[in-house]
Design a protein around this motif. Structure first.
Motif, PDB file in Angstrom:
ATOM      1  N   GLN A 200       0.862  -1.195   0.000  1.00  0.00           N
ATOM      2  CA  GLN A 200       0.000   0.000   0.000  1.00  0.00           C
ATOM      3  C   GLN A 200       0.887   1.230   0.000  1.00  0.00           C
ATOM      4  O   GLN A 200       2.014   1.180   0.501  1.00  0.00           O
ATOM      5  N   VAL A 201       0.369   2.321  -0.531  1.00  0.00           N
ATOM      6  CA  VAL A 201       1.109   3.591  -0.455  1.00  0.00           C
ATOM      7  C   VAL A 201       0.170   4.671   0.073  1.00  0.00           C
ATOM      8  O   VAL A 201      -1.039   4.624  -0.151  1.00  0.00           O
ATOM      9  N   ILE A 202       0.765   5.619   0.784  1.00  0.00           N
ATOM     10  CA  ILE A 202      -0.002   6.750   1.315  1.00  0.00           C
ATOM     11  C   ILE A 202       0.731   8.032   0.932  1.00  0.00           C
ATOM     12  O   ILE A 202       1.957   8.119   1.070  1.00  0.00           O
ATOM     13  N   ASP A 203      -0.029   8.988   0.445  1.00  0.00           N
ATOM     14  CA  ASP A 203       0.534  10.265   0.013  1.00  0.00           C
ATOM     15  C   ASP A 203       0.530  11.232   1.209  1.00  0.00           C
ATOM     16  O   ASP A 203      -0.541  11.668   1.647  1.00  0.00           O
ATOM     17  N   TYR A 204       1.725  11.562   1.701  1.00  0.00           N
ATOM     18  CA  TYR A 204       1.763  12.396   2.915  1.00  0.00           C
ATOM     19  C   TYR A 204       1.328  13.835   2.655  1.00  0.00           C
ATOM     20  O   TYR A 204       1.030  14.575   3.594  1.00  0.00           O
ATOM     21  N   THR A 205       1.278  14.220   1.370  1.00  0.00           N
ATOM     22  CA  THR A 205       0.833  15.593   1.077  1.00  0.00           C
ATOM     23  C   THR A 205      -0.699  15.690   1.116  1.00  0.00           C
ATOM     24  O   THR A 205      -1.266  16.769   1.154  1.00  0.00           O
ATOM     25  N   LYS A 206      -1.362  14.511   1.095  1.00  0.00           N
ATOM     26  CA  LYS A 206      -2.832  14.518   1.071  1.00  0.00           C
ATOM     27  C   LYS A 206      -3.452  14.074   2.389  1.00  0.00           C
ATOM     28  O   LYS A 206      -4.539  14.490   2.741  1.00  0.00           O
ATOM     29  N   GLU A 207      -2.753  13.166   3.095  1.00  0.00           N
ATOM     30  CA  GLU A 207      -3.317  12.709   4.373  1.00  0.00           C
ATOM     31  C   GLU A 207      -2.208  12.260   5.316  1.00  0.00           C
ATOM     32  O   GLU A 207      -1.120  11.868   4.870  1.00  0.00           O
ATOM     33  N   ASP A 208      -2.534  12.309   6.602  1.00  0.00           N
ATOM     34  CA  ASP A 208      -1.593  11.838   7.616  1.00  0.00           C
ATOM     35  C   ASP A 208      -1.971  10.391   7.924  1.00  0.00           C
ATOM     36  O   ASP A 208      -3.129  10.119   8.258  1.00  0.00           O
ATOM     37  N   PHE A 209      -1.010   9.466   7.795  1.00  0.00           N
ATOM     38  CA  PHE A 209      -1.334   8.039   7.981  1.00  0.00           C
ATOM     39  C   PHE A 209      -1.927   7.765   9.368  1.00  0.00           C
ATOM     40  O   PHE A 209      -2.675   6.811   9.559  1.00  0.00           O
ATOM     41  N   ILE A 210      -1.613   8.637  10.319  1.00  0.00           N
ATOM     42  CA  ILE A 210      -2.106   8.486  11.695  1.00  0.00           C
ATOM     43  C   ILE A 210      -3.635   8.466  11.725  1.00  0.00           C
ATOM     44  O   ILE A 210      -4.242   7.787  12.542  1.00  0.00           O
ATOM     45  N   ASN A 211      -4.233   9.251  10.801  1.00  0.00           N
ATOM     46  CA  ASN A 211      -5.697   9.425  10.865  1.00  0.00           C
ATOM     47  C   ASN A 211      -6.482   8.333  10.133  1.00  0.00           C
ATOM     48  O   ASN A 211      -7.691   8.422  10.012  1.00  0.00           O
ATOM     49  N   ARG A 212      -5.795   7.327   9.608  1.00  0.00           N
ATOM     50  CA  ARG A 212      -6.493   6.289   8.834  1.00  0.00           C
ATOM     51  C   ARG A 212      -7.195   5.257   9.696  1.00  0.00           C
ATOM     52  O   ARG A 212      -7.982   4.460   9.204  1.00  0.00           O
ATOM     53  N   GLY A 213      -6.786   5.180  10.956  1.00  0.00           N
ATOM     54  CA  GLY A 213      -7.363   4.166  11.844  1.00  0.00           C
ATOM     55  C   GLY A 213      -6.663   2.820  11.724  1.00  0.00           C
ATOM     56  O   GLY A 213      -7.053   1.855  12.373  1.00  0.00           O
ATOM     57  N   ASN A 214      -5.597   2.718  10.905  1.00  0.00           N
ATOM     58  CA  ASN A 214      -4.843   1.455  10.798  1.00  0.00           C
ATOM     59  C   ASN A 214      -3.718   1.428  11.825  1.00  0.00           C
ATOM     60  O   ASN A 214      -3.208   2.485  12.212  1.00  0.00           O
ATOM     61  N   THR A 215      -3.337   0.227  12.223  1.00  0.00           N
ATOM     62  CA  THR A 215      -2.171   0.126  13.114  1.00  0.00           C
ATOM     63  C   THR A 215      -1.107  -0.777  12.474  1.00  0.00           C
ATOM     64  O   THR A 215      -1.423  -1.629  11.639  1.00  0.00           O
ATOM     65  N   TYR A 216       0.128  -0.561  12.894  1.00  0.00           N
ATOM     66  CA  TYR A 216       1.278  -1.249  12.301  1.00  0.00           C
ATOM     67  C   TYR A 216       2.134  -1.871  13.411  1.00  0.00           C
ATOM     68  O   TYR A 216       2.248  -1.309  14.501  1.00  0.00           O
ATOM     69  N   ASP A 217       2.763  -3.021  13.083  1.00  0.00           N
ATOM     70  CA  ASP A 217       3.662  -3.666  14.050  1.00  0.00           C
ATOM     71  C   ASP A 217       4.986  -2.905  14.147  1.00  0.00           C
ATOM     72  O   ASP A 217       5.631  -2.896  15.181  1.00  0.00           O
ATOM     73  N   ILE A 218       5.385  -2.334  13.001  1.00  0.00           N
ATOM     74  CA  ILE A 218       6.618  -1.530  12.994  1.00  0.00           C
ATOM     75  C   ILE A 218       6.337  -0.240  12.226  1.00  0.00           C
ATOM     76  O   ILE A 218       5.806  -0.282  11.102  1.00  0.00           O
ATOM     77  N   ILE A 219       6.675   0.878  12.835  1.00  0.00           N
ATOM     78  CA  ILE A 219       6.699   2.136  12.083  1.00  0.00           C
ATOM     79  C   ILE A 219       8.159   2.553  12.017  1.00  0.00           C
ATOM     80  O   ILE A 219       8.818   2.725  13.052  1.00  0.00           O
ATOM     81  N   PHE A 220       8.672   2.632  10.786  1.00  0.00           N
ATOM     82  CA  PHE A 220      10.075   3.009  10.572  1.00  0.00           C
ATOM     83  C   PHE A 220      10.095   4.380   9.916  1.00  0.00           C
ATOM     84  O   PHE A 220       9.720   4.521   8.758  1.00  0.00           O
ATOM     85  N   ASP A 221      10.511   5.385  10.668  1.00  0.00           N
ATOM     86  CA  ASP A 221      10.681   6.719  10.086  1.00  0.00           C
ATOM     87  C   ASP A 221      12.063   6.757   9.435  1.00  0.00           C
ATOM     88  O   ASP A 221      13.078   6.915  10.115  1.00  0.00           O
ATOM     89  N   ALA A 222      12.093   6.601   8.110  1.00  0.00           N
ATOM     90  CA  ALA A 222      13.358   6.502   7.377  1.00  0.00           C
ATOM     91  C   ALA A 222      13.898   7.866   6.974  1.00  0.00           C
ATOM     92  O   ALA A 222      14.925   7.952   6.301  1.00  0.00           O
ATOM     93  N   VAL A 223      13.220   8.926   7.399  1.00  0.00           N
ATOM     94  CA  VAL A 223      13.678  10.261   6.978  1.00  0.00           C
ATOM     95  C   VAL A 223      13.787  11.234   8.166  1.00  0.00           C
ATOM     96  O   VAL A 223      14.238  12.375   8.018  1.00  0.00           O
ATOM     97  N   GLY A 224      13.428  10.737   9.352  1.00  0.00           N
ATOM     98  CA  GLY A 224      13.603  11.553  10.564  1.00  0.00           C
ATOM     99  C   GLY A 224      12.647  12.718  10.681  1.00  0.00           C
ATOM    100  O   GLY A 224      13.026  13.804  11.104  1.00  0.00           O
ATOM    101  N   LYS A 225      11.372  12.482  10.303  1.00  0.00           N
ATOM    102  CA  LYS A 225      10.402  13.588  10.332  1.00  0.00           C
ATOM    103  C   LYS A 225       9.235  13.354  11.289  1.00  0.00           C
ATOM    104  O   LYS A 225       8.433  14.244  11.499  1.00  0.00           O
ATOM    105  N   LYS A 226       9.104  12.123  11.824  1.00  0.00           N
ATOM    106  CA  LYS A 226       7.945  11.811  12.680  1.00  0.00           C
ATOM    107  C   LYS A 226       8.442  11.310  14.036  1.00  0.00           C
ATOM    108  O   LYS A 226       9.175  10.319  14.099  1.00  0.00           O
ATOM    109  N   SER A 227       8.006  11.967  15.087  1.00  0.00           N
ATOM    110  CA  SER A 227       8.448  11.530  16.418  1.00  0.00           C
ATOM    111  C   SER A 227       7.619  10.316  16.855  1.00  0.00           C
ATOM    112  O   SER A 227       6.571  10.020  16.274  1.00  0.00           O
ATOM    113  N   LYS A 228       8.089   9.657  17.910  1.00  0.00           N
ATOM    114  CA  LYS A 228       7.357   8.490  18.431  1.00  0.00           C
ATOM    115  C   LYS A 228       5.961   8.912  18.901  1.00  0.00           C
ATOM    116  O   LYS A 228       4.976   8.215  18.624  1.00  0.00           O
ATOM    117  N   SER A 229       5.879  10.061  19.561  1.00  0.00           N
ATOM    118  CA  SER A 229       4.561  10.484  20.069  1.00  0.00           C
ATOM    119  C   SER A 229       3.607  10.772  18.905  1.00  0.00           C
ATOM    120  O   SER A 229       2.417  10.497  18.989  1.00  0.00           O
TER     121      SER A 229
END
Ligand code: NAP
Length: 309
Positions: A200-229
């Motif tokens: 799956q792909v998500i466009d960060y310019t259109k939506e924040d993945f946080i608001n989709r209601g999905n959960t993930y076993d691993i979230i890997f911020d590969a660009v250093g832009k999203k904090s854990k909180s």
């Protein structure tokens, strides 16, 4: 030989093409004729001395106080071994290799010396110098953080910043582990991220993945832009959050290099190459990489004036 010298910390203007002596390999080193290298976020960090405040003094001790101790930057390369030190056993003259020089730097020159015990291995014959040169920095980092997040078959993994150097390898490697991968990128890069294997792909310019209601076993911020909180509500219970920013430097072992070389040879992973520059155009390449929007990798081609050797 020609080498691009970082004369002090600062803007890309501090990079100067100079004639310097070809280095002589020590007993345990090989001399590599460099054919290709890259400009990475790591090079930008060294040149600009972009260090967190707490690491300022340790980093100056490691890198050099007023300018980089090794003024020739470049953390990865591919090339040919042209001579070997007298104790070298693993390599011979004529071997085509690719290597991660990491904090030792030194790749932005016609020649460089590497310890035979360094992070270096034989380049697969079916892979170009340009591609091989642009694998290890991103792929070893992606591998380290995916393992830190305890990547396993069937896990749901979200790669934030899936279009950069680390992100493009993270998508491909997570698929190799059998994970279900969601890649987050901007509109222009969605197709590429999908082609790399993202389910799956998500466009960060259109939506924040946080608001989709999905959960993930691993979230890997590969660009250093999203904090854990920031990511908390999208993490499954017992899920892991890993980030390239602020969780230490990726540790790399020779086994990792061999594993990646094997995947590369079997074309299970490949390097996305955004742009090519000559070594003479290195400052231009730095300017582009510093903008923070490259797709995959920026490769530096190194040509040689054969009449001088
Ligand atoms: N800890 C370690 O050991 C380690 C090792 C290597 C690298 N790093 C760090 O890892 C970071 C990433 O390195 P890299 O070389 O992969 O970076 P990079 O290739 O320069 O990243 C560029 C990519 O990031 C995307 N991007 C930019 N802003 C974004 C945002 N807000 N949301 C999502 N994607 C965004 C860009 O896509 P768009 O143009 O579409 O925005 C572009 O494709 C750097 O800070 C580097 O210093 C750490």
């Amino acid at each position: 030989m020609k080498a691009m010298i970082c004369t002090k910390y600062g803007s890309p203007d501090v990079l100067m093409l100079k004639e310097v002596s070809i280095p002589t390999p020590k007993d345990n080193e090989v001399l590599v004729k460099v054919h290709a290298s890259t400009v990475t976020a790591g090079d930008i960090r060294v040149r600009t001395f972009n260090s967190p405040v707490l690491l300022w003094i340790p980093m100056r001790i490691v890198l050099g106080f007023t300018k980089p101790r090794n003024p020739i930057l470049g953390v990865e390369l591919a090339g040919e071994i042209v001579s070997i030190g007298k104790k070298v056993k693993r390599f011979k003259k004529g071997d085509q290799i690719f290597a991660l020089t990491g904090m030792k730097l030194g790749a932005h020159a016609e020649y460089t010396c590497i310890s035979e015990n360094g992070l270096m291995t034989i380049k697969p014959v079916n892979v170009s110098y340009e591609e091989a040169a642009s694998v290890l920095y991103g792929a070893t980092t992606a591998l380290y953080f995916l393992r830190k997040g305890n990547i396993q078959e069937g896990k749901k993994v979200l790669i934030y910043g899936a279009s950069g150097t680390v992100g493009t390898f993270a998508v491909q490697l997570a698929k190799q582990f059998g994970a279900e991968v969601t890649g987050v990128s901007s509109t222009a890069n969605l197709e590429m991220v999908q082609a790399l294997g993202a389910d799956q792909v998500i466009d960060y310019t259109k939506e924040d993945f946080i608001n989709r209601g999905n959960t993930y076993d691993i979230i890997f911020d590969a660009v250093g832009k999203k904090s854990k909180s920031n990511c908390k509500q999208a993490l499954a219970s017992n899920g892991s959050y890993v980030t390239v920013d602020g969780q230490g430097i990726a540790k790399v072992l020779m086994n990792d290099i061999n594993y990646l070389a094997d995947l590369l040879e079997r074309r299970k992973i490949h390097s996305v190459i955004d742009r090519y520059y000559s070594i003479e155009e290195l400052a231009e390449a730095h300017r582009y990489v510093e903008e923070g929007h490259k797709k995959g990798n920026v490769v530096i081609k190194v040509t040689h004036d054969e009449s001088r050797c």
